[in-house]
Design an enzyme around this catalytic site. Structure first.
Site, mmCIF file in Angstrom:
data_model
loop_
_atom_site.group_PDB
_atom_site.id
_atom_site.type_symbol
_atom_site.label_atom_id
_atom_site.label_comp_id
_atom_site.label_asym_id
_atom_site.label_seq_id
_atom_site.Cartn_x
_atom_site.Cartn_y
_atom_site.Cartn_z
ATOM 1 N N LYS A 13 -74.796 -24.080 -93.806
ATOM 2 C CA LYS A 13 -73.434 -24.152 -93.266
ATOM 3 C C LYS A 13 -73.001 -25.583 -92.967
ATOM 4 C CE LYS A 13 -74.810 -22.964 -88.496
ATOM 5 N NZ LYS A 13 -76.272 -22.889 -88.789
ATOM 6 N N ARG A 88 -72.550 -20.830 -80.165
ATOM 7 C CA ARG A 88 -73.819 -20.223 -80.556
ATOM 8 C C ARG A 88 -74.022 -18.844 -79.944
ATOM 9 N NH1 ARG A 88 -77.589 -23.804 -82.853
ATOM 10 N NH2 ARG A 88 -77.048 -26.003 -82.694
ATOM 11 N N ARG A 131 -87.382 -29.037 -97.057
ATOM 12 C CA ARG A 131 -86.533 -30.119 -96.561
ATOM 13 C C ARG A 131 -87.355 -31.367 -96.249
ATOM 14 N NH1 ARG A 131 -82.460 -27.951 -91.832
ATOM 15 N NH2 ARG A 131 -80.860 -27.008 -93.146
ATOM 16 N N ARG A 164 -89.869 -32.418 -90.981
ATOM 17 C CA ARG A 164 -89.714 -32.372 -89.534
ATOM 18 C C ARG A 164 -90.386 -31.127 -88.963
ATOM 19 N NH1 ARG A 164 -83.331 -32.898 -88.695
ATOM 20 N NH2 ARG A 164 -83.575 -30.862 -89.687
ATOM 21 N N ARG A 175 -86.982 -20.010 -84.763
ATOM 22 C CA ARG A 175 -85.549 -20.318 -84.712
ATOM 23 C C ARG A 175 -84.711 -19.146 -85.234
ATOM 24 N NH1 ARG A 175 -84.625 -25.868 -87.704
ATOM 25 N NH2 ARG A 175 -82.510 -25.610 -86.898
#
Length: 218
Positions: A13, A88, A131, A164, A175
């Site tokens: 997003k 959120r 990533r 990361r 998450r």
């Protein structure tokens, strides 16, 4: 054109928000950027936010909404904006609605679209583990979808790229669990306001963007 971007962490997003912002010349606003900017500039709101963050606490919804409302009142937002990473939770969304209404931003929630970039959890885990980030300049890459032309170093500044902690599979699963509990209910919330539009986020990012453009220009 006032848009809120929805989707699980790693759904893409943020990338889509930047592409929309570039095409329509409206600011891409993320809550993290707002916090950092206000803290860096030493604003009163920034000082308050820093007090919580220094203690490892979440910034309260009311203060976060104040920061967002302050940001969308800037001149560069007169033709619209894209909110990314906020709200959120349902309480944040309701607080944002109330603040926008109070500021005379129109009926409903003051937002024109809630764009949900829909990607299954298993795809997200696979995506995020690929990533790679540059900790120096903030540039991001992906080993499959968007590799650095310089291999394991950043194209922009030449620093080594890293995976990361946030992007490690076990962290991503945690998450996602938080997302499903706290943030996914926003999909139903904005659907109830008839502004929700869902796109298939498993497509190539340019195809996802084309689908979003069709929605915005319908």
């Amino acid at each position: 054109m006032k848009i809120v971007m929805l989707g699980a962490p790693g759904a893409g997003k943020g990338t889509q928000a930047k592409m929309i912002a570039a095409k329509y010349q409206v600011p891409h606003i993320s809550s993290g950027d707002i916090f950092r900017s206000n803290i860096k500039n030493g604003t009163e709101l920034g000082k308050k936010a820093k007090e919580y963050m220094d203690q490892g606490l979440l910034v309260p919804d009311e203060l976060t909404v104040d920061l967002v409302i302050d940001r969308v009142s800037w001149d560069d937002c007169k033709n619209g904006y894209i909110l990314d990473g906020f709200p959120r939770t349902i309480p944040q969304a309701k607080a944002l609605d109330a603040a926008l209404a109070k500021n005379g931003s129109g009926e409903n929630c003051g937002l024109d679209f809630a764009i949900n970039v829909d990607v299954p959890d298993e795809n997200i885990v696979r995506r995020m583990s690929g990533r790679r980030a540059c900790l120096k300049c903030g540039a991001t890459y992906h080993t499959v979808y968007n590799p650095s032309k310089k291999g394991d170093v950043c194209e922009v500044c030449g620093e080594a790229l890293v995976l990361r902690d946030d992007d490690k599979p076990e962290t991503v699963q945690k998450r996602l669990a938080v997302y499903h509990e706290q943030t996914q209910p926003l999909i139903e919330y904005y659907d109830g306001q008839s502004i929700l539009k869902t796109v298939d986020g498993t497509q190539d990012m340019n195809d996802v963007f084309a689908a979003i453009v069709r929605i915005l220009e319908a």
